[in-house]
Design an enzyme around this catalytic site. Structure first.
Site, PDB file in Angstrom:
ATOM      1  N   TRP A 102       0.810  -1.213   0.000  1.00 47.27           N
ATOM      2  CA  TRP A 102       0.000   0.000   0.000  1.00 47.27           C
ATOM      3  C   TRP A 102       0.844   1.263   0.000  1.00 47.27           C
ATOM      4  O   TRP A 102       0.529   2.241  -0.671  1.00 47.27           O
ATOM      5  CB  TRP A 102      -0.977  -0.001   1.183  1.00 47.27           C
ATOM      6  CG  TRP A 102      -2.016  -1.056   1.021  1.00 47.27           C
ATOM      7  CD1 TRP A 102      -2.204  -2.159   1.794  1.00 47.27           C
ATOM      8  CD2 TRP A 102      -3.014  -1.137  -0.017  1.00 47.27           C
ATOM      9  NE1 TRP A 102      -3.251  -2.913   1.314  1.00 47.27           N
ATOM     10  CE2 TRP A 102      -3.757  -2.305   0.205  1.00 47.27           C
ATOM     11  CE3 TRP A 102      -3.340  -0.329  -1.112  1.00 47.27           C
ATOM     12  CZ2 TRP A 102      -4.813  -2.694  -0.619  1.00 47.27           C
ATOM     13  CZ3 TRP A 102      -4.381  -0.705  -1.932  1.00 47.27           C
ATOM     14  CH2 TRP A 102      -5.102  -1.874  -1.674  1.00 47.27           C
ATOM     15  N   ASP A 173      -1.323   5.773   7.575  1.00 47.65           N
ATOM     16  CA  ASP A 173      -2.370   4.954   6.960  1.00 47.65           C
ATOM     17  C   ASP A 173      -2.671   3.836   7.958  1.00 47.65           C
ATOM     18  O   ASP A 173      -1.867   2.929   8.141  1.00 47.65           O
ATOM     19  CB  ASP A 173      -1.849   4.395   5.634  1.00 47.65           C
ATOM     20  CG  ASP A 173      -2.811   3.384   5.004  1.00 47.65           C
ATOM     21  OD1 ASP A 173      -3.826   3.033   5.635  1.00 47.65           O
ATOM     22  OD2 ASP A 173      -2.526   2.945   3.876  1.00 47.65           O
ATOM     23  N   LYS A 197     -12.107  -2.370   6.592  1.00 52.13           N
ATOM     24  CA  LYS A 197     -11.336  -3.392   7.294  1.00 52.13           C
ATOM     25  C   LYS A 197     -11.873  -3.567   8.711  1.00 52.13           C
ATOM     26  O   LYS A 197     -12.244  -4.649   9.111  1.00 52.13           O
ATOM     27  CB  LYS A 197      -9.842  -3.017   7.355  1.00 52.13           C
ATOM     28  CG  LYS A 197      -9.244  -2.578   6.030  1.00 52.13           C
ATOM     29  CD  LYS A 197      -8.982  -3.717   5.072  1.00 52.13           C
ATOM     30  CE  LYS A 197      -8.736  -3.313   3.632  1.00 52.13           C
ATOM     31  NZ  LYS A 197      -7.616  -2.453   3.324  1.00 52.13           N
TER      32      LYS A 197
HETATM   33  C1  LIG Z   1      -7.086  -1.740   2.089  1.00 53.75           C
HETATM   34  C2  LIG Z   1      -5.993  -0.790   2.316  1.00 53.75           C
HETATM   35  C3  LIG Z   1      -5.816   0.357   1.504  1.00 53.75           C
HETATM   36  C4  LIG Z   1      -6.647   0.675   0.284  1.00 53.75           C
HETATM   37  O1  LIG Z   1      -7.978   0.741   0.432  1.00 53.75           O
HETATM   38  P1  LIG Z   1      -8.910   1.128  -0.822  1.00 53.75           P
HETATM   39  O2  LIG Z   1     -10.231   1.242  -0.179  1.00 53.75           O
HETATM   40  O3  LIG Z   1      -8.840   0.004  -1.798  1.00 53.75           O
HETATM   41  O4  LIG Z   1      -8.422   2.398  -1.370  1.00 53.75           O
HETATM   42  C5  LIG Z   1      -4.784   1.213   1.818  1.00 53.75           C
HETATM   43  N1  LIG Z   1      -3.963   0.979   2.859  1.00 53.75           N
HETATM   44  C6  LIG Z   1      -4.082  -0.122   3.630  1.00 53.75           C
HETATM   45  C7  LIG Z   1      -3.137  -0.328   4.763  1.00 53.75           C
HETATM   46  C8  LIG Z   1      -5.100  -1.032   3.385  1.00 53.75           C
HETATM   47  O5  LIG Z   1      -5.211  -2.116   4.164  1.00 53.75           O
END
Ligand SMILES: *Cc1c(COP(=O)(O)O)cnc(C)c1O
Length: 361
Positions: A102, A173, A197
Site C-alpha cells: 500500500w 495509513d 477493514k
Molecule cells: C485496504 C488498504 C488500503 C486501500 O484501500 P482502498 O479502499 O482500496 O483504497 C490502503 N492501505 C491499507 C493499509 C489497506 O489495508
C-alpha cells in the site's frame, strides 16, 4: 444458511449484531418510516447520527479536542492523493516509508505533488520479514511529514509502536489496525483509515487531523471535496456524505463500546493472534514468513509446506465455514484476517481445522 467465520482482509467481517440491527432498521429507521439510506442528510435526525458517531469514536480512541474527525467519501487510496495535495507546496519534501504494497501506491501518488524521499522500512532477516530499526532510516530533515502504514495488510507486518526518533509530523495509513488497539492520537498529525477493514462498509474513510495543520495547508489549487479544512468547516457535510456508511460505522462504534472499548478489543486481538501464531510456530507444516516482533495481530499470513495443497486447504476450510483465507495475489499462501469482528471462537475453529488438515497430510 449459517454465517461463516469470514477471514477476508477487506471488505471484511462486520459484527453480526451490527448487521442484525441494520437489518431490523432497514425499512423503518427510528420510526421515520424509511431507512437511513433514504433520509435527508440536512435533517436534525441525521445530524444527531453523525454527532453521535463522532462522540463515540472520540470516546473509543480518546481523541483530543484539537483534532478534527472527518467522515470522508471514498477510500484510503483517495487519501494517498489528498494528504500530499493539502500538506505539500510544490517545492516541499515529504518522507515516505516504503513497505510491502500500500505504501508504494501512496508514494506513487505523492510524487505528483512534491519531492518524495523514500526510505525502505522492511528487511528480510533469517527470522523472516522484519521492520528495519528506526535508527537505520535515513530521512530528509526538512520534510513536512513522515508517512507510514501502521499495519501492512498484505503481508501482515505491523508497527507495534510509533516511530520515536523522528521529530516531525507523522501521517499514518491506519486502514487495517485502527480501533484494534489503544493509540496515543497526539503522536500523529493525521491518521486515515478506509472503513472496510475494521469499521464498516467500503466507500467511507475516516480522517483524524490536528486542527493547527489547517493553517499551513496549500488548498487554493485543491478541488473543494479534497480540501480538509473545508470538509472540517462543514462537519463532513459539504455535500451529500456516504450516509449509510456513516450509519453502519456508528453502529460498529456502539458495538465496540458495548464490548468494553478498544482496550478490551486489544486484549482479545492479542489472544486471537497468539493462539494462531503459537500453533503455526509449533508446526512444521505451516510457516509464518514474518519475524516474531514484526508480526501483525490483524492479518496473519502463513504458508503451507507444500503450496500444491493450497487449493485443497481453501476448499476444505470453506466447507467448514471458514472463508476467505487465500493470501493476497502478489504474495500467495494464506492470510487469516482477524479484525475486531472475528470472535475468539472463529480462530479456535481455524486452528482446529489446520490441525486436522496437517494430520491428514
Ligand atoms: C485496504 C488498504 C488500503 C486501500 O484501500 P482502498 O479502499 O482500496 O483504497 C490502503 N492501505 C491499507 C493499509 C489497506 O489495508
Amino acid at each position: 444458511m449459517k454465517r461463516a467465520f469470514n477471514f477476508s482482509a477487506g471488505p471484511a467481517a462486520i459484527p453480526t449484531e451490527v448487521l442484525e440491527k441494520a437489518q431490523k432498521e432497514l425499512l423503518n429507521w427510528n420510526g421515520h418510516g424509511c431507512s437511513v439510506m433514504e433520509f435527508g442528510h440536512r435533517t436534525p435526525e441525521f445530524q444527531s447520527l453523525i454527532d453521535k458517531a463522532e462522540t463515540d469514536l472520540r470516546k473509543l480512541l480518546s481523541i483530543p479536542e484539537h483534532y478534527k474527525v472527518l467522515f470522508m467519501h471514498g477510500s484510503a487510496s483517495h487519501q494517498f492523493s489528498m494528504v500530499p495535495m493539502n500538506l505539500l507546496g510544490t517545492n516541499d519534501t515529504a518522507n515516505y516509508l516504503e513497505q510491502a504494497h500500500w505504501s508504494k501506491k501512496a508514494i506513487k501518488e505523492a510524487k505528483r505533488f512534491g519531492n518524495i524521499h523514500v526510505q525502505s522500512a522492511y528487511e528480510q532477516t533469517e527470522h523472516g520479514l522484519s521492520i528495519l530499526p528506526e535508527n537505520q532510516w535515513k530521512l530528509a530533515d526538512n520534510a513536512k511529514y513522515l508517512h507510514y502504514t501502521s499495519n501492512e495488510t498484505i503481508v501482515g507486518v505491523q508497527f507495534h509502536k510509533e516511530p520515536e526518533v523522528y521529530q516531525g509530523k507523522l501521517v499514518c495509513d491506519m486502514c487495517s489496525d485502527i480501533l484494534s488497539r489503544e493509540i496515543d492520537i497526539e503522536k500523529y498529525a493525521l491518521i486515515y483509515a478506509g472503513a472496510q477493514k475494521n469499521i464498516g462498509p467500503s466507500g467511507m474513510t475516516l480522517v483524524i487531523v490536528r486542527e493547527d495543520l489547517f493553517d499551513q495547508m496549500h488548498t487554493n489549487r485543491v478541488p473543494s471535496l479534497y480540501q480538509y479544512p473545508l470538509m472540517a468547516k462543514h462537519g463532513s457535510l459539504y455535500n451529500t456524505p456516504p450516509s449509510f456508511g456513516i450509519y453502519l460505522a456508528s453502529l460498529v462504534f456502539e458495538w465496540l463500546l458495548e464490548q468494553g472499548g478498544v482496550k478490551t478489543m486489544e486484549n482479545l486481538n492479542q489472544q486471537k493472534a497468539q493462539l494462531l501464531y503459537e500453533y503455526i510456530d509449533g508446526s512444521s507444516f505451516y510457516h509464518s514468513p514474518v519475524a516474531v516482533d514484526s508480526r501483525s495481530i490483524m492479518n496473519v499470513a502463513f504458508t503451507l509446506s507444500e503450496s500444491n495443497l493450497d487449493i485443497e486447504f481453501l476448499q476444505q476450510a470453506k466447507a467448514q465455514g471458514l472463508i476467505a483465507l487465500k493470501g493476497h495475489r502478489d504474495f500467495g499462501g494464506m492470510r487469516a484476517s482477524i479484525y475486531n469482528a472475528m470472535p475468539f471462537e472463529g480462530v479456535e475453529q481455524l486452528v482446529a481445522f489446520m490441525k486436522k488438515f496437517e494430520a491428514e497430510h
